[in-house]
Design a protein around this motif. Structure first.
Motif, PDB file in Angstrom:
ATOM      1  N   VAL A 121       3.892 -11.216  -8.775  1.00 12.18           N
ATOM      2  CA  VAL A 121       2.997 -10.061  -8.217  1.00 12.18           C
ATOM      3  C   VAL A 121       3.934  -8.858  -7.800  1.00 12.18           C
ATOM      4  O   VAL A 121       5.047  -9.028  -7.318  1.00 12.18           O
ATOM      5  N   ALA A 122       3.559  -7.780  -8.229  1.00 12.17           N
ATOM      6  CA  ALA A 122       4.324  -6.267  -7.867  1.00 12.17           C
ATOM      7  C   ALA A 122       4.625  -6.344  -6.561  1.00 12.17           C
ATOM      8  O   ALA A 122       3.554  -6.496  -5.592  1.00 12.17           O
ATOM      9  N   GLU A 123       5.693  -6.119  -5.806  1.00  7.42           N
ATOM     10  CA  GLU A 123       5.855  -6.002  -4.493  1.00  7.42           C
ATOM     11  C   GLU A 123       5.105  -4.975  -3.694  1.00  7.42           C
ATOM     12  O   GLU A 123       5.080  -3.753  -4.189  1.00  7.42           O
ATOM     13  N   PRO A 124       4.349  -5.344  -2.877  1.00  6.49           N
ATOM     14  CA  PRO A 124       3.457  -4.496  -2.279  1.00  6.49           C
ATOM     15  C   PRO A 124       4.202  -3.644  -1.022  1.00  6.49           C
ATOM     16  O   PRO A 124       5.421  -3.979  -0.732  1.00  6.49           O
ATOM     17  N   ARG A 125       3.788  -2.390  -0.733  1.00  7.87           N
ATOM     18  CA  ARG A 125       4.292  -1.824   0.509  1.00  7.87           C
ATOM     19  C   ARG A 125       3.856  -2.769   1.786  1.00  7.87           C
ATOM     20  O   ARG A 125       2.734  -3.203   1.915  1.00  7.87           O
ATOM     21  N   LEU A 126       4.747  -2.392   2.832  1.00  7.88           N
ATOM     22  CA  LEU A 126       4.657  -3.453   3.996  1.00  7.88           C
ATOM     23  C   LEU A 126       4.131  -2.580   5.276  1.00  7.88           C
ATOM     24  O   LEU A 126       4.861  -1.152   5.408  1.00  7.88           O
ATOM     25  N   TYR A 127       3.147  -2.811   6.075  1.00 10.76           N
ATOM     26  CA  TYR A 127       2.701  -2.060   7.217  1.00 10.76           C
ATOM     27  C   TYR A 127       2.694  -3.019   8.211  1.00 10.76           C
ATOM     28  O   TYR A 127       2.533  -4.512   8.071  1.00 10.76           O
ATOM     29  N   VAL A 128       2.579  -2.610   9.499  1.00  8.81           N
ATOM     30  CA  VAL A 128       2.448  -3.337  10.643  1.00  8.81           C
ATOM     31  C   VAL A 128       1.392  -2.728  11.722  1.00  8.81           C
ATOM     32  O   VAL A 128       1.279  -1.476  11.600  1.00  8.81           O
ATOM     33  N   VAL A 129       0.649  -3.609  12.141  1.00  4.95           N
ATOM     34  CA  VAL A 129      -0.063  -3.093  13.247  1.00  4.95           C
ATOM     35  C   VAL A 129       0.566  -3.611  14.746  1.00  4.95           C
ATOM     36  O   VAL A 129       0.584  -5.052  14.856  1.00  4.95           O
ATOM     37  N   ASP A 130       0.591  -2.773  15.552  1.00  4.58           N
ATOM     38  CA  ASP A 130       1.251  -3.035  16.868  1.00  4.58           C
ATOM     39  C   ASP A 130       0.236  -3.757  17.797  1.00  4.58           C
ATOM     40  O   ASP A 130      -0.365  -2.906  18.362  1.00  4.58           O
ATOM     41  N   ASP A 131       0.198  -4.957  17.734  1.00  4.04           N
ATOM     42  CA  ASP A 131      -0.908  -5.763  18.492  1.00  4.04           C
ATOM     43  C   ASP A 131      -0.284  -7.035  18.747  1.00  4.04           C
ATOM     44  O   ASP A 131       0.401  -7.967  18.094  1.00  4.04           O
ATOM     45  N   PRO A 132      -0.542  -7.787  20.048  1.00  2.00           N
ATOM     46  CA  PRO A 132      -0.121  -8.802  20.565  1.00  2.00           C
ATOM     47  C   PRO A 132      -0.748  -9.871  19.731  1.00  2.00           C
ATOM     48  O   PRO A 132      -0.331 -11.176  19.579  1.00  2.00           O
ATOM     49  N   GLY A 133      -2.001  -9.875  18.942  1.00  2.00           N
ATOM     50  CA  GLY A 133      -2.714 -10.779  18.426  1.00  2.00           C
ATOM     51  C   GLY A 133      -1.869 -11.168  17.138  1.00  2.00           C
ATOM     52  O   GLY A 133      -0.721 -10.660  16.627  1.00  2.00           O
TER      53      GLY A 133
END
Length: 275
Positions: A121-133
């Motif tokens: 699979v082509a490498e996806p862009r990476l994201y973060v949600v700043d949340d303690p969950g």
């Protein structure tokens, strides 16, 4: 005897992999057909007022009705293209996600790179949600794909659990349902889009991707550990809009488990324990 047994085992695994690949291709073909059907139905909804106005004006002057029809249909095509082009960004904004910063969470990027090579699979862009969950999601349209993980999960997960979570996201990409989920969001209408979403996404989608992720990790205890961590920290994501609930690997709210694509964590764990 050992060599013969090894050959038999190798042939069995090869046949099993071929069957899995064939089934995956069938699922992707069905999903593509459903997405195409949704495009057409959304276009029809947008085109109805254009046709009504064109017919009304056509009774007065035929050329005026034809002009409205041509311009109106062009506008419908433009709206569909605009929605599709901005779908990934719209979902990421609704999740409250931000782009992974350089040097931040290196294990996250390293594991995705490895899983991309092993899965094709082509490498996806990476994201973060700043949340303690603890939660993760995958968004994709065409060649554009992104994986989103909460900071709570990234901070708490060990390497094995995080690899299992990311393998599950890669399974969404390889199976095609990440694009189906994104298309459903992009082309949702005010009339019955939730019902269409249940029809479009595979039943027990997350449970299926738990199993497909094992094709990459070959380690069921890793997925068990990941789901137990999600259950312990809680999957709720405060910043996320309810309209993107179907993207998350675990339903942010318990009532959303009623969606056909979602399955309770307890049920998913029970299946994995059997393996």
């Amino acid at each position: 005897w050992c060599q013969v047994t090894g050959v038999q085992t190798c042939l069995f695994r090869s046949t099993e992999d071929n069957i899995k690949d064939a089934m995956r291709e069938v699922r992707m073909a069905l999903l593509e057909a459903d997405v195409a059907s949704m495009y057409r139905s959304t276009a029809a909804v947008l085109a109805v007022p254009v046709v009504i106005v064109a017919l009304g004006l056509g009774l007065l002057k035929w050329w005026l009705g034809l002009l409205v029809l041509v311009v109106g249909f062009g506008a419908v095509v433009g709206v569909l293209a605009w929605r599709r082009a901005g779908a990934v960004t719209a979902v990421l904004n609704a999740m409250g996600a931000r782009r992974l910063r350089e040097g931040e969470y290196p294990r996250y990027s390293n594991l995705i790179e490895g899983l991309g090579m092993s899965s094709g699979v082509a490498e996806p862009r990476l994201y973060v949600v700043d949340d303690p969950g603890a939660n993760a999601a995958t968004v994709a349209i065409g060649d554009e794909s992104c994986v989103v993980v909460t900071s709570g999960l990234l901070d708490a997960a060990d390497r094995i659990a995080l690899e299992a979570v990311l393998a599950q996201q890669v399974a969404h990409l390889s199976g095609g349902d990440a694009e189906a989920a994104t298309a459903a969001f992009a082309f949702r209408t005010t009339v019955g889009w939730r019902h269409g979403l249940d029809r479009l996404l595979p039943a027990r989608r997350e449970e299926l991707c738990d199993l497909n992720a094992l094709d990459f990790t070959r380690y069921p205890p890793g997925m068990i550990s990941a789901l137990e961590l999600v259950s312990k920290l809680g999957p709720a994501v405060a910043a996320a809009d309810p309209s993107v609930a179907h993207f998350w690997m675990a339903a942010p709210d318990e009532f959303q488990v009623n969606n056909a694509a979602q399955v309770s964590i307890a049920r998913r764990l029970a299946l994995l324990v059997e393996l």
